[in-house]
Design a protein around this motif. Sequence first.
Motif, mmCIF file in Angstrom:
data_model
loop_
_atom_site.group_PDB
_atom_site.id
_atom_site.type_symbol
_atom_site.label_atom_id
_atom_site.label_comp_id
_atom_site.label_asym_id
_atom_site.label_seq_id
_atom_site.Cartn_x
_atom_site.Cartn_y
_atom_site.Cartn_z
ATOM 1 N N GLN A 224 0.869 -1.157 -0.086
ATOM 2 C CA GLN A 224 -0.073 -0.047 0.022
ATOM 3 C C GLN A 224 0.828 1.084 0.080
ATOM 4 O OE1 GLN A 224 -2.903 -0.439 3.161
ATOM 5 N NE2 GLN A 224 -3.937 -1.996 2.209
ATOM 6 N N SER A 225 1.921 1.168 -0.904
ATOM 7 C CA SER A 225 2.777 2.405 -0.909
ATOM 8 C C SER A 225 2.261 3.229 -2.211
ATOM 9 C CB SER A 225 4.134 1.960 -1.396
ATOM 10 O OG SER A 225 4.733 1.051 -0.301
ATOM 11 N N PRO A 226 2.659 4.670 -1.777
ATOM 12 C CA PRO A 226 2.358 5.756 -3.094
ATOM 13 C C PRO A 226 3.302 4.883 -4.120
ATOM 14 C CG PRO A 226 2.629 6.853 -1.133
ATOM 15 C CD PRO A 226 2.920 5.506 -0.784
ATOM 16 N N ALA A 227 2.812 5.130 -5.689
ATOM 17 C CA ALA A 227 3.255 4.824 -6.682
ATOM 18 C C ALA A 227 4.810 5.008 -6.743
ATOM 19 C CB ALA A 227 2.727 4.897 -7.961
ATOM 20 N N GLU A 228 5.074 6.356 -6.359
ATOM 21 C CA GLU A 228 6.470 6.939 -6.630
ATOM 22 C C GLU A 228 7.280 6.151 -5.642
ATOM 23 O OE1 GLU A 228 6.973 10.970 -6.619
ATOM 24 O OE2 GLU A 228 5.830 11.544 -8.616
ATOM 25 N N ASP A 229 6.878 5.952 -4.390
ATOM 26 C CA ASP A 229 7.714 5.272 -3.253
ATOM 27 C C ASP A 229 7.893 3.975 -3.824
ATOM 28 O OD1 ASP A 229 7.454 7.674 -2.121
ATOM 29 O OD2 ASP A 229 6.099 6.997 -0.593
ATOM 30 N N ALA A 230 6.943 3.307 -4.375
ATOM 31 C CA ALA A 230 6.863 1.762 -4.696
ATOM 32 C C ALA A 230 8.110 1.702 -5.817
ATOM 33 C CB ALA A 230 5.744 1.347 -5.387
ATOM 34 N N VAL A 231 8.235 2.604 -6.712
ATOM 35 C CA VAL A 231 9.209 2.495 -7.710
ATOM 36 C C VAL A 231 10.535 2.767 -7.150
ATOM 37 C CG1 VAL A 231 10.087 3.700 -9.695
ATOM 38 C CG2 VAL A 231 7.539 3.405 -9.608
#
Length: 505
Positions: A224-231
Amino acid sequence: MTDRWARAEERYRQREADRRYRRDDSAWGRDGRAPGQDDEWDDYDDDTTVIPRYTDDEPLYDGPPMYAAADDYDEEPSEPASPPRAQRPARGQAKAAAKGRGGGQRPPRGKGKRSRVASRKAAERKRKRRTMLIVGGVLAIVLVAAVAFAVKKLTTQFEPPADYAGPAGPPVVVQVHPGDTATQIAQEMRDKDVVASTGAFYEAAVRNSGMNAVQPGFYQIPSQSPAEDAVAALLTPGSRVGNVVISEGRQLHDQHDVNTGAPTEGIYTKIAAASCVGAEGAKKCVTYEELSAAGAGTDLAALGVPSWAQEEVRAAPDRVRQLDGLIAAGTLDFDPSGSAQEILRQLITTSAARYEETGLLTSGANNGLTPYETLIAASLVEREALPQDMPKVARVIVNRLEVEQPLQFDSTVNYALDTTEVATTDADRAKRTPWNTYAMPGLPANPIASPSIAALKAMENPEPGNWLYFVTIDMKGTTLFTDSYSQHLRNIEKAMESGILNSGR
């Protein structure tokens, strides 16, 4: 006869003129004759009388004469021509027709025929109307659906894809397969609930040039990470898990050098270290003991042992060592969230595929060995030779097996020892074990290490030669080969002089 025909024709033309240019009935008789006209007409009964016939949909006949005038013929007819029977009305019908022209009632038309034609036309019109209604309805539905879709696209295309705002949850393991695109990675992230939508991850990924360097494998990413953090987490070096590098000649279990005491980590130790997942302070790892216990199991299919090795592995003298050599040297990936048995299955299955790609299953034509025996012999080549000498050492093994001469490799003596060295003692060489090739002829019971692909290929295709002996004579790795035992003894003396064969015990 000609005069009669001419008079009849004249009367016909007169009647036609009377019909077209009507006069008041008071000036003429009711039957259309002028007062005082000769009654010869009533007595005249000639077949040349021509009366127009009625049709269903046309007015009374007003065309040209039905019969040509006598002057139009090249030859004078002897008798007047008669109209076809079907077109010639009866005498009573002629009188009725004459009355009809004078204001009487028209004769009835062919109602039966017209009724059928009208019915067919009405049914056809009804069928066409129904078809048009159906087609129109379908087109209307399609149009409404298209409009609804267009409206939905217009109202949603400007909305950003769903994304988590944070904070992130516990880490999960995601896999990047070989050849995966950003779209496929985004789907994996969505399936594991790392991101809220594939669109959010994809948009963040295409903005980060580092995505081009992502390697296949397993990664630990917070859920459940923000997309930028997941990348960003995917590109962090420490996020990769389940990646193990196994050097050539490595055994399953740890060993120690007899001279320095330095440990040589076994494959199980390396797998355990690569299996840790979770946040700092809460890491979960598969232990060395769990792997060793799983590796000693009897369900060989569950462990991923290939069919060409199952018979020999099932007959292994030591269950703890039965999987040696089946995990290939090199870089391997596994899902660290699995159990010890599942991890071993992944690694052995991948390794078997690598072995088979070299031509292992058909190598018996060159060396006379089964695939599993070739793997055992390749492990000896790995422990005994440098890369440039591997094909010759492979030939020595094949030659000695053919003449049933013991291999006498020190590496097979060291395999069963906790401490190892290049030289071995007489006592160690005298111990009879399932692997000691000094104490028995033939190959060891199982591979003594994980061979490199180079060693495996050398054993699959040994270099032609008649060598039976070899010995390394210095620390540089210089190795001498011969088919003469006396020459081999002289080569051993050279090795003794260099000190390479001195024991540390």
